[in-house]
Scaffold this motif. Structure first.
Motif, PDB file in Angstrom:
ATOM      1  N   ILE A   1       0.802  -1.220   0.087  1.00 49.79           N
ATOM      2  CA  ILE A   1      -0.028  -0.036   0.054  1.00 49.79           C
ATOM      3  C   ILE A   1       0.865   1.059  -0.090  1.00 49.79           C
ATOM      4  N   GLU A   2       0.199   2.290  -0.216  1.00 54.75           N
ATOM      5  CA  GLU A   2       0.958   3.583  -0.163  1.00 54.75           C
ATOM      6  C   GLU A   2       1.309   4.000   1.233  1.00 54.75           C
ATOM      7  N   SER A   3       2.253   4.854   1.455  1.00 56.15           N
ATOM      8  CA  SER A   3       2.632   5.042   2.825  1.00 56.15           C
ATOM      9  C   SER A   3       1.680   6.150   3.388  1.00 56.15           C
ATOM     10  N   ASN A   4       0.687   6.683   2.574  1.00 56.81           N
ATOM     11  CA  ASN A   4      -0.283   7.781   3.058  1.00 56.81           C
ATOM     12  C   ASN A   4      -1.616   6.816   3.448  1.00 56.81           C
ATOM     13  N   GLU A   5      -2.001   5.709   3.145  1.00 61.27           N
ATOM     14  CA  GLU A   5      -3.109   4.931   3.304  1.00 61.27           C
ATOM     15  C   GLU A   5      -3.526   4.609   4.614  1.00 61.27           C
ATOM     16  N   THR A   6      -4.773   4.881   4.887  1.00 57.21           N
ATOM     17  CA  THR A   6      -5.221   4.632   6.304  1.00 57.21           C
ATOM     18  C   THR A   6      -5.765   3.188   6.451  1.00 57.21           C
ATOM     19  N   ILE A   7      -5.583   2.355   7.459  1.00 57.47           N
ATOM     20  CA  ILE A   7      -6.161   1.238   7.821  1.00 57.47           C
ATOM     21  C   ILE A   7      -7.210   1.242   8.930  1.00 57.47           C
ATOM     22  N   VAL A   8      -8.458   0.692   8.516  1.00 57.26           N
ATOM     23  CA  VAL A   8      -9.527   1.022   9.447  1.00 57.26           C
ATOM     24  C   VAL A   8     -10.033  -0.371   9.481  1.00 57.26           C
ATOM     25  N   PHE A   9     -10.372  -0.728  10.698  1.00 58.43           N
ATOM     26  CA  PHE A   9     -11.109  -1.987  11.342  1.00 58.43           C
ATOM     27  C   PHE A   9     -12.272  -1.784  11.807  1.00 58.43           C
ATOM     28  N   ASP A  10     -12.988  -1.121  11.418  1.00 54.53           N
ATOM     29  CA  ASP A  10     -14.484  -0.735  11.737  1.00 54.53           C
ATOM     30  C   ASP A  10     -15.479  -1.716  11.305  1.00 54.53           C
ATOM     31  N   LYS A  11     -15.119  -2.456  10.338  1.00 54.01           N
ATOM     32  CA  LYS A  11     -16.000  -3.528   9.864  1.00 54.01           C
ATOM     33  C   LYS A  11     -15.467  -4.961  10.236  1.00 54.01           C
ATOM     34  N   ASN A  12     -14.277  -5.060  11.138  1.00 54.32           N
ATOM     35  CA  ASN A  12     -13.409  -6.085  11.312  1.00 54.32           C
ATOM     36  C   ASN A  12     -14.481  -7.173  12.193  1.00 54.32           C
ATOM     37  N   ILE A  13     -14.919  -8.543  11.901  1.00 55.18           N
ATOM     38  CA  ILE A  13     -15.596  -9.314  12.997  1.00 55.18           C
ATOM     39  C   ILE A  13     -14.786 -10.194  13.814  1.00 55.18           C
ATOM     40  N   TYR A  14     -13.376 -10.130  13.162  1.00 50.96           N
ATOM     41  CA  TYR A  14     -12.440 -11.030  14.199  1.00 50.96           C
ATOM     42  C   TYR A  14     -11.478 -10.313  14.956  1.00 50.96           C
ATOM     43  N   LYS A  15     -11.656 -10.593  16.427  1.00 50.29           N
ATOM     44  CA  LYS A  15     -11.190  -9.893  17.327  1.00 50.29           C
ATOM     45  C   LYS A  15      -9.766 -10.072  17.372  1.00 50.29           C
ATOM     46  N   GLU A  16      -9.102 -11.057  16.816  1.00 51.81           N
ATOM     47  CA  GLU A  16      -7.691 -10.899  16.605  1.00 51.81           C
ATOM     48  C   GLU A  16      -7.005 -10.222  15.627  1.00 51.81           C
ATOM     49  N   HIS A  17      -7.892  -9.428  14.961  1.00 54.04           N
ATOM     50  CA  HIS A  17      -7.236  -8.350  13.916  1.00 54.04           C
ATOM     51  C   HIS A  17      -7.695  -7.164  14.450  1.00 54.04           C
ATOM     52  N   GLU A  18      -7.644  -6.734  15.511  1.00 54.60           N
ATOM     53  CA  GLU A  18      -8.438  -5.500  15.953  1.00 54.60           C
ATOM     54  C   GLU A  18      -7.256  -4.228  15.881  1.00 54.60           C
TER      55      GLU A  18
END
Length: 78
Positions: free
Chosen positions: A26-43
């Motif tokens: 990914i580009e260095s200015n990309e934002t990672i969002v976990f608001d739709k993540n259903i797996y707690k191990e990837h929060e």
């Protein structure tokens, strides 16, 4: 946890486990969002070097998977 194919608590022979590792460029200015993540191990996530990532990982299978991915990435960038 499995150490040398023997389970650390039961000391019984452990099955071989398959570890899946995914890499994404990914580009260095990309934002990672976990608001739709259903797996707690990837929060959570953290940007870090390969060396720091290896130290942060707990399970041997995760470390092996990251080491293999790192080798592929380094081979492709050289």
């Amino acid at each position: 946890r499995i150490i040398e194919d023997v389970h650390e608590f039961t000391l019984e022979k452990a099955p071989h486990l398959r570890e899946y590792v995914f890499g994404v460029e990914i580009e260095s200015n990309e934002t990672i969002v976990f608001d739709k993540n259903i797996y707690k191990e990837h929060e959570k996530h953290k940007w870090c070097s390969f060396e720091e990532a290896i130290k942060l990982l707990k399970w041997p299978g995760n470390k092996t998977g990251l080491e293999k991915l790192h080798k592929i990435i380094m081979k492709e960038t050289n």
